[in-house]
Design a protein around this motif. Structure first.
Motif, mmCIF file in Angstrom:
data_model
loop_
_atom_site.group_PDB
_atom_site.id
_atom_site.type_symbol
_atom_site.label_atom_id
_atom_site.label_comp_id
_atom_site.label_asym_id
_atom_site.label_seq_id
_atom_site.Cartn_x
_atom_site.Cartn_y
_atom_site.Cartn_z
ATOM 1 N N ALA A 42 4.723 6.987 -0.301
ATOM 2 C CA ALA A 42 3.917 7.442 -1.434
ATOM 3 C C ALA A 42 2.934 6.370 -1.879
ATOM 4 C CB ALA A 42 4.832 7.841 -2.594
ATOM 5 N N PHE A 43 3.383 5.116 -1.878
ATOM 6 C CA PHE A 43 2.497 4.030 -2.291
ATOM 7 C C PHE A 43 1.328 3.885 -1.317
ATOM 8 C CE2 PHE A 43 1.247 -0.468 -2.120
ATOM 9 C CZ PHE A 43 0.844 -0.643 -3.435
ATOM 10 N N ARG A 44 1.630 3.973 -0.027
ATOM 11 C CA ARG A 44 0.570 3.814 0.974
ATOM 12 C C ARG A 44 -0.428 4.954 0.946
ATOM 13 N NH1 ARG A 44 5.122 1.975 5.249
ATOM 14 N NH2 ARG A 44 5.128 -0.267 4.767
ATOM 15 N N SER A 45 -0.016 6.091 0.401
ATOM 16 C CA SER A 45 -0.953 7.216 0.301
ATOM 17 C C SER A 45 -2.058 6.940 -0.712
ATOM 18 C CB SER A 45 -0.202 8.488 -0.083
ATOM 19 O OG SER A 45 0.206 8.445 -1.449
ATOM 20 N N GLY A 46 -1.842 5.951 -1.588
ATOM 21 C CA GLY A 46 -2.866 5.557 -2.557
ATOM 22 C C GLY A 46 -2.836 6.315 -3.864
#
Length: 500
Positions: A42-46
């Protein structure tokens, strides 16, 4: 086409989280690892990078606390016998204030901060950008389980992180309530409540988070810090400690007694920031004891056991530990009654306490207040400085010089004069420990910075190559002379003209 129906296992997980009155299953390290991977994705999705997303999550947190106020009052009543007044004032309102303060200031906090430029970078940009760390682990304490779990979460959300929140197992009803409610209000991929238990904390920390925030006692802190060190995970530690309280001969003893008694016996003494012991002159002791005795009577009546304003110890272990310290130290002049079946310890004041007594060798997480005699401020300062650095130092005096001495000649995480605990409730004041009482701080902008990486950025063009070429090989004495001259000029003009 309609979305596929969720698998039965997913339905059971939702039911487990939302049905009231049923205990949540323990979250084992393996499941924590799966949740960590979901949060990383989820974090890497921005999605957490946007100001709108962060504000919406903070507003949802405020809504959760408002819409389920009665549930929190009930859960904390079951866990700590905590009065409704204390739950709302010292738990729910403080978290709401923290979240609303973050929402109001979020845009300003997220703005890059421009810094001083040199001659070479006059036409370039030099700035500091606050970027989120990633996925953080927040381990709350049992003495204020809502505030100390959700307060740091406010900073993590504001800074753009995903988080796993670990409420303490001793306050099981509150932990289970958070486990049920958080998925209904916050993003289900970014924020997860885990109930791993104290024995599994080191294994959870070993999963490699981007930051670990821990509030609690020194014993558990050691395990958390050691596990974090193995993977070089940065930590913020807010620990307890023996918070001294000096009562000067020149002070309003009645007012001091009210404020000390409230701070020490609030939540049945289960607080990291309450005064741990009082230092005062022998001439003040008798007046202070009488004033404290009157305060206990006013606050909790003739029998505090029957008072709806007085709590209970969190578990039998904490009860037994506090009772044993009480029985092995000093002389009881107020209180001293215990009822094991209720985990009840009366508001207690001890005199004739000396530095070597058992109660002075351990943190007090119960409603017991030892009073030690000193000859004056000089001896009080020396006594405090012989101990480990505390989380808080308190001083009661009408003499500004005495207050200044206590503030400047002792070291602690925080200092407060003529009151207690309030400094830890102010959003604008960073709060944290030093030395044995912890490292790092939180509250307000300080929480945002704790969960951010301040990245140095220089945005340059390719102009002025005729100047920057002086640094390239082959090295020549003429170029070195020019740069040495520029360096000397820079020192005289306070760093404005640097060739490099």
């Amino acid at each position: 086409m309609s979305a596929p129906s969720p698998a039965p296992a997913q339905w059971f997980k939702v039911l487990r989280r939302t049905r009231l009155g049923e205990p949540c299953l323990k979250t084992y390290p393996l499941e924590c690892g799966l949740l960590l991977r979901r949060a990383r994705a989820a974090f890497r999705s921005g999605r957490t990078a946007q100001e709108g997303f962060r504000s919406a999550q903070l507003e949802a947190l405020v809504r959760m606390l408002g819409e389920h106020e009665c549930d929190f009052v009930d859960a904390l009543g079951r866990d700590l016998h905590k009065p409704r007044f204390e739950t709302i004032m010292s738990e729910l309102i403080l978290v709401k204030d923290e979240a609303l303060h973050a929402v109001a200031n979020l845009r300003k906090w997220m703005q890059p901060q421009h810094v001083e430029r040199t001659l070479v970078t006059t036409l370039d940009e030099t700035l500091v950008v606050s970027e989120p760390l990633g996925v953080v682990l927040i381990i709350g304490a049992w003495c204020s389980p809502v505030r100390q779990s959700l307060g740091p979460l406010v900073g993590a959300i504001a800074a753009g992180n995903c988080a796993l929140i670990h409420p303490y197992e001793h306050t099981s009803h509150t932990a289970e309530l958070l486990h049920r409610l958080v998925p209904s209000y916050l993003d289900n991929e970014c924020y997860h409540v885990v109930l791993a238990g104290g024995n599994n904390l080191a294994e959870v920390v070993d999963l490699k988070f981007d930051h670990v925030f821990f509030i609690g006692t020194f014993t558990i802190e050691c395990r958390v810090a050691q596990a974090a060190a193995r993977s070089l995970t940065p930590v913020t530690l807010v620990l307890g400690g023996k918070n001294p309280c000096y009562v000067d001969q020149q002070c309003d003893v009645a007012a001091a007694a009210r404020r000390i008694a409230w701070a020490r016996f609030h939540n049945a003494g289960q607080s990291l920031v309450a005064p741990d012991y009082v230092l005062c002159h022998a001439e003040v002791t008798e007046r202070l004891v009488q004033a404290l005795k009157c305060c206990v009577m006013q606050f909790y009546g003739t029998d505090p056991q029957e008072s709806r304003s007085f709590g209970r110890m969190v578990n039998p272990e904490s009860f037994n530990r506090t009772r044993d310290l009480l029985w092995r130290s000093g002389k009881v002049v107020v209180g001293g009654q215990v009822v094991e079946a209720e985990k009840y310890i009366a508001p207690t004041i001890l005199t004739n306490v000396v530095e070597t007594d058992a109660i002075m060798q351990h943190d007090i997480t119960g409603p017991v207040l030892p009073i030690l005699n000193v000859d004056g401020v000089d001896e009080a300062v020396a006594f405090i400085n012989r101990q480990e650095k505390p989380l808080c130092v308190y001083a009661y005096s009408s003499d500004g010089k005495v207050i200044s001495r206590l503030m400047n000649e002792t070291s602690s995480g925080a200092f407060c004069s003529n009151d207690s605990v309030l400094q830890s409730m102010m959003v604008a004041l960073p709060f944290g420990g030093v030395g044995a009482s912890g490292m790092g701080s939180h509250h307000g902008r300080s929480s945002f910075d704790t969960f951010s990486h301040r990245k140095s950025c220089l945005l340059r063009g390719t102009r002025f190559e005729c100047v920057t070429c002086l640094r390239y090989p082959p090295y020549e004495d003429r170029n070195l002379s020019l740069m040495t001259w520029a360096s000397a000029l820079s020192q005289r003009s306070q760093g404005w003209c640097q060739i490099l």
